[in-house]
Motif scaffolding. Structure first.
Motif, PDB file in Angstrom:
ATOM      1  N   UNK A 123       0.858  -1.195   0.000  1.00  0.00           N
ATOM      2  CA  UNK A 123       0.000   0.000   0.000  1.00  0.00           C
ATOM      3  C   UNK A 123       0.888   1.236   0.000  1.00  0.00           C
ATOM      4  N   UNK A 124       1.704   1.399  -1.017  1.00  0.00           N
ATOM      5  CA  UNK A 124       2.516   2.612  -1.076  1.00  0.00           C
ATOM      6  C   UNK A 124       1.842   3.623  -2.001  1.00  0.00           C
ATOM      7  N   UNK A 125       2.447   4.807  -2.085  1.00  0.00           N
ATOM      8  CA  UNK A 125       1.768   5.913  -2.765  1.00  0.00           C
ATOM      9  C   UNK A 125       1.567   5.633  -4.249  1.00  0.00           C
ATOM     10  N   UNK A 126       2.600   5.056  -4.929  1.00  0.00           N
ATOM     11  CA  UNK A 126       2.489   4.836  -6.365  1.00  0.00           C
ATOM     12  C   UNK A 126       1.387   3.837  -6.691  1.00  0.00           C
ATOM     13  N   UNK A 127       1.401   2.696  -5.971  1.00  0.00           N
ATOM     14  CA  UNK A 127       0.419   1.656  -6.281  1.00  0.00           C
ATOM     15  C   UNK A 127      -0.990   2.125  -5.954  1.00  0.00           C
ATOM     16  N   UNK A 128      -1.134   2.794  -4.796  1.00  0.00           N
ATOM     17  CA  UNK A 128      -2.463   3.253  -4.397  1.00  0.00           C
ATOM     18  C   UNK A 128      -3.010   4.284  -5.373  1.00  0.00           C
ATOM     19  N   UNK A 129      -2.134   5.223  -5.813  1.00  0.00           N
ATOM     20  CA  UNK A 129      -2.651   6.271  -6.691  1.00  0.00           C
ATOM     21  C   UNK A 129      -3.000   5.700  -8.072  1.00  0.00           C
ATOM     22  N   UNK A 130      -2.288   4.648  -8.515  1.00  0.00           N
ATOM     23  CA  UNK A 130      -2.653   4.029  -9.795  1.00  0.00           C
ATOM     24  C   UNK A 130      -3.968   3.271  -9.652  1.00  0.00           C
ATOM     25  N   UNK A 131      -4.179   2.642  -8.489  1.00  0.00           N
ATOM     26  CA  UNK A 131      -5.455   1.965  -8.245  1.00  0.00           C
ATOM     27  C   UNK A 131      -6.596   2.976  -8.294  1.00  0.00           C
ATOM     28  N   UNK A 132      -6.358   4.164  -7.712  1.00  0.00           N
ATOM     29  CA  UNK A 132      -7.390   5.209  -7.747  1.00  0.00           C
ATOM     30  C   UNK A 132      -7.638   5.658  -9.183  1.00  0.00           C
ATOM     31  N   UNK A 133      -6.554   5.702  -9.988  1.00  0.00           N
ATOM     32  CA  UNK A 133      -6.708   6.044 -11.403  1.00  0.00           C
ATOM     33  C   UNK A 133      -7.663   5.066 -12.084  1.00  0.00           C
ATOM     34  N   UNK A 134      -7.531   3.771 -11.750  1.00  0.00           N
ATOM     35  CA  UNK A 134      -8.425   2.762 -12.330  1.00  0.00           C
ATOM     36  C   UNK A 134      -9.875   3.062 -11.940  1.00  0.00           C
ATOM     37  N   UNK A 135     -10.099   3.420 -10.652  1.00  0.00           N
ATOM     38  CA  UNK A 135     -11.456   3.746 -10.209  1.00  0.00           C
ATOM     39  C   UNK A 135     -11.986   4.973 -10.943  1.00  0.00           C
ATOM     40  N   UNK A 136     -11.093   5.945 -11.199  1.00  0.00           N
ATOM     41  CA  UNK A 136     -11.527   7.149 -11.920  1.00  0.00           C
ATOM     42  C   UNK A 136     -11.973   6.789 -13.338  1.00  0.00           C
ATOM     43  N   UNK A 137     -11.196   5.899 -13.992  1.00  0.00           N
ATOM     44  CA  UNK A 137     -11.597   5.441 -15.323  1.00  0.00           C
ATOM     45  C   UNK A 137     -12.969   4.772 -15.272  1.00  0.00           C
ATOM     46  N   UNK A 138     -13.157   3.881 -14.267  1.00  0.00           N
ATOM     47  CA  UNK A 138     -14.434   3.163 -14.174  1.00  0.00           C
ATOM     48  C   UNK A 138     -15.577   4.147 -13.924  1.00  0.00           C
ATOM     49  N   UNK A 139     -15.337   5.137 -13.035  1.00  0.00           N
ATOM     50  CA  UNK A 139     -16.364   6.130 -12.764  1.00  0.00           C
ATOM     51  C   UNK A 139     -16.697   6.941 -14.009  1.00  0.00           C
ATOM     52  N   UNK A 140     -15.664   7.291 -14.783  1.00  0.00           N
ATOM     53  CA  UNK A 140     -15.848   8.055 -16.015  1.00  0.00           C
ATOM     54  C   UNK A 140     -16.727   7.282 -16.994  1.00  0.00           C
ATOM     55  N   UNK A 141     -16.419   5.978 -17.164  1.00  0.00           N
ATOM     56  CA  UNK A 141     -17.220   5.167 -18.085  1.00  0.00           C
ATOM     57  C   UNK A 141     -18.651   5.032 -17.595  1.00  0.00           C
ATOM     58  N   UNK A 142     -18.807   4.791 -16.264  1.00  0.00           N
ATOM     59  CA  UNK A 142     -20.147   4.575 -15.722  1.00  0.00           C
ATOM     60  C   UNK A 142     -20.985   5.838 -15.838  1.00  0.00           C
ATOM     61  N   UNK A 143     -20.369   7.000 -15.533  1.00  0.00           N
ATOM     62  CA  UNK A 143     -21.125   8.254 -15.540  1.00  0.00           C
ATOM     63  C   UNK A 143     -21.570   8.608 -16.958  1.00  0.00           C
ATOM     64  N   UNK A 144     -20.701   8.342 -17.947  1.00  0.00           N
ATOM     65  CA  UNK A 144     -21.031   8.704 -19.322  1.00  0.00           C
ATOM     66  C   UNK A 144     -22.265   7.952 -19.815  1.00  0.00           C
ATOM     67  N   UNK A 145     -22.500   6.763 -19.264  1.00  0.00           N
ATOM     68  CA  UNK A 145     -23.628   5.957 -19.745  1.00  0.00           C
ATOM     69  C   UNK A 145     -24.794   5.934 -18.775  1.00  0.00           C
ATOM     70  N   UNK A 146     -24.779   6.815 -17.770  1.00  0.00           N
ATOM     71  CA  UNK A 146     -25.796   6.736 -16.719  1.00  0.00           C
ATOM     72  C   UNK A 146     -27.022   7.591 -17.027  1.00  0.00           C
TER      73      UNK A 146
END
Lengths: 247, 222
Positions: free
Chosen positions: A128-151
């Protein structure tokens, strides 16, 4: 209006864009295949194993370009979203939404290969270091972006909401880039994009750059295909509405 | 302008309190969800002391999230939001008023009751002080960032789940530095660095979140 601005607006015309995409696509696809073959040969066969990590270092030739692309694609989405919000550029929304699943894919590849690389080198799949955690958050941002566009039932509404979200989420990109400098972590700092010479041997640098260009070519090619598909779909929708109205 | 701003904030606080259930339910959720952890993990003081501040922060996050959907939703449905957008007051200030009232009815009660929950997790006095200070600075961030998510998901299908997906990643920095402050305090270290970062995050979200939320509201009202 300057010449570049007018070219920028001319591209908003779908027919013109489709013509340009059809002309570009064979070149970018061909280049991708050639670079991928060369990069895989250089990385898997020609490049020497690392004196410390052995053959495991070859994971780098997939991991690093994927991570670069994960950031690059998000930056592209944020830029396209800004263009879409400011100029209501019709194509920018389409590009932002077409790029999102690709960026999520690159992020998953970066996380998965990083995990496979971390097990033999760090002795753990995940920290759980800064690089890995922030990339994981990037993945969530992508998923949120896709979900919101089709909501939304209204496509234009979804596109604009997703564009605002993309700009808000962009704060994460510098955090990812500099996380290895700001926090001391297991993940090593950047070795290629430094102000002085890259801290990596040319024998390893060339396959890496080759793979990075191949990934970029892949992104451009698939993006063109996806944007084309979306434009044709929109055209089909228009025809269907018109026919339904005529009946 | 100031009077109008205060009127909007006061109206939202009054509505939340008169409806009673809203504000109290959020607090009850916060308490019950936190209490689940000692029950699930077992009554071991050493472990509880260690996880306490983190659990309390995570539950404060969920409590804020739980009450976010009511931030704009009912005003959007009954048309109040359209009228508010028509007033001379910039939409950014309307967002700020609503975020302030959201914090007064969720963030503030959670901050006040958190030391009690901390006691149940056997957190010591210094840790409790750090936790309360961090929550006091950190929970307004949740209301501000949350207002962006709430505005973006207005009128969306499956809005609630979508709101969580959008907002939770953006809450993470506040969670990390908030929990770090409480942890530093119980180790006897200085809590100033973590609190400074938290205060910085608060200022950044105070400066940027109203713009983003107002842009989202305008396109929702188009």
């Amino acid at each position: 209006m300057s010449a570049s601005m007018s070219a920028f607006h001319r591209l908003a015309n779908p027919t013109r864009f489709l013509r340009l995409a059809d002309a570009l696509l064979p070149w970018s696809a061909g280049l991708t295949v050639a670079l991928l073959a060369l990069g895989l040969y250089l990385g898997l066969v020609a490049a020497p194993p690392d004196y410390l990590q052995g053959d495991t270092v070859r994971i780098m030739y997939v991991h690093v370009p994927a991570a670069w692309m994960a950031l690059f694609v998000y930056t592209t989405i944020a830029a396209a979203s800004a263009v879409a919000l400011v100029w209501r550029h019709a194509l920018a929304d389409v590009i932002a939404q077409a790029a999102s699943p690709l960026g999520a894919g690159f992020t998953v590849v970066a996380l998965a290969t990083g995990s496979l690389w971390g097990k033999p080198m760090w002795g753990t799949w995940w920290v759980w270091d800064a690089r890995l955690t922030s990339v994981l958050i990037l993945l969530f941002l992508y998923l949120g972006h896709m979900a919101l566009a089709h909501a939304f039932d209204d496509r234009a509404r979804g596109a604009r909401a997703a564009a605002i979200l993309a700009l808000v989420g962009f704060v994460n990109v510098p955090i990812i880039k500099f996380s290895v400098d700001w926090w001391s972590t297991l993940h090593q700092p950047a070795s290629v994009s430094r102000l002085d010479a890259p801290a990596i041997d040319p024998l390893m640098l060339w396959p890496l750059l080759c793979m990075a260009l191949a990934f970029m070519g892949y992104f451009v090619s698939v993006l063109l295909v996806r944007v084309k598909a979306e434009l044709l779909e929109a055209r089909l929708r228009t025809v269907r509405y018109r026919d339904a109205g005529a009946r | 302008m100031v009077a109008a701003w205060l009127a909007i904030a006061r109206r939202d606080v009054t509505l939340a309190l008169r409806r009673g259930a809203d504000a109290i339910l959020v607090l009850a959720f916060f308490v019950f969800a936190s209490v689940l952890f000692p029950l699930a993990i077992g009554p071991y003081p050493a472990i509880l002391r260690q996880i306490g501040p983190g659990v309390i922060w995570a539950m404060a996050l969920l409590a804020a999230l739980l009450s976010l959907d009511r931030l704009f939703q009912s005003d959007y449905e009954n048309g109040t939001l359209d009228l508010l957008a028509l007033t001379p007051m910039p939409v950014e200030l309307v967002v700020l008023a609503k975020a302030a009232s959201h914090w007064l009815t969720t963030g503030l009660p959670v901050t006040v009751i958190a030391p009690l929950i901390g006691l149940m997790f056997e957190v010591d006095g210094k840790g409790l002080a750090g936790l309360t200070a961090a929550l006091g600075i950190g929970t307004p961030i949740l209301s501000l960032v949350g207002s962006v998510g709430a505005a973006l998901t207005l009128g969306a299908r499956r809005g609630g789940v979508l709101l969580a997906l959008l907002v939770l990643p953006l809450f993470v920095p506040a969670l990390i530095f908030g929990a770090a402050a409480a942890e530093a305090a119980s180790f006897g270290l200085s809590i100033v660095p973590a609190l400074s970062v938290l205060a910085g995050l608060l200022l950044v979200s105070l400066a940027l979140a109203p713009w983003a939320a107002a842009a989202a509201l305008r396109q929702a009202l188009d």
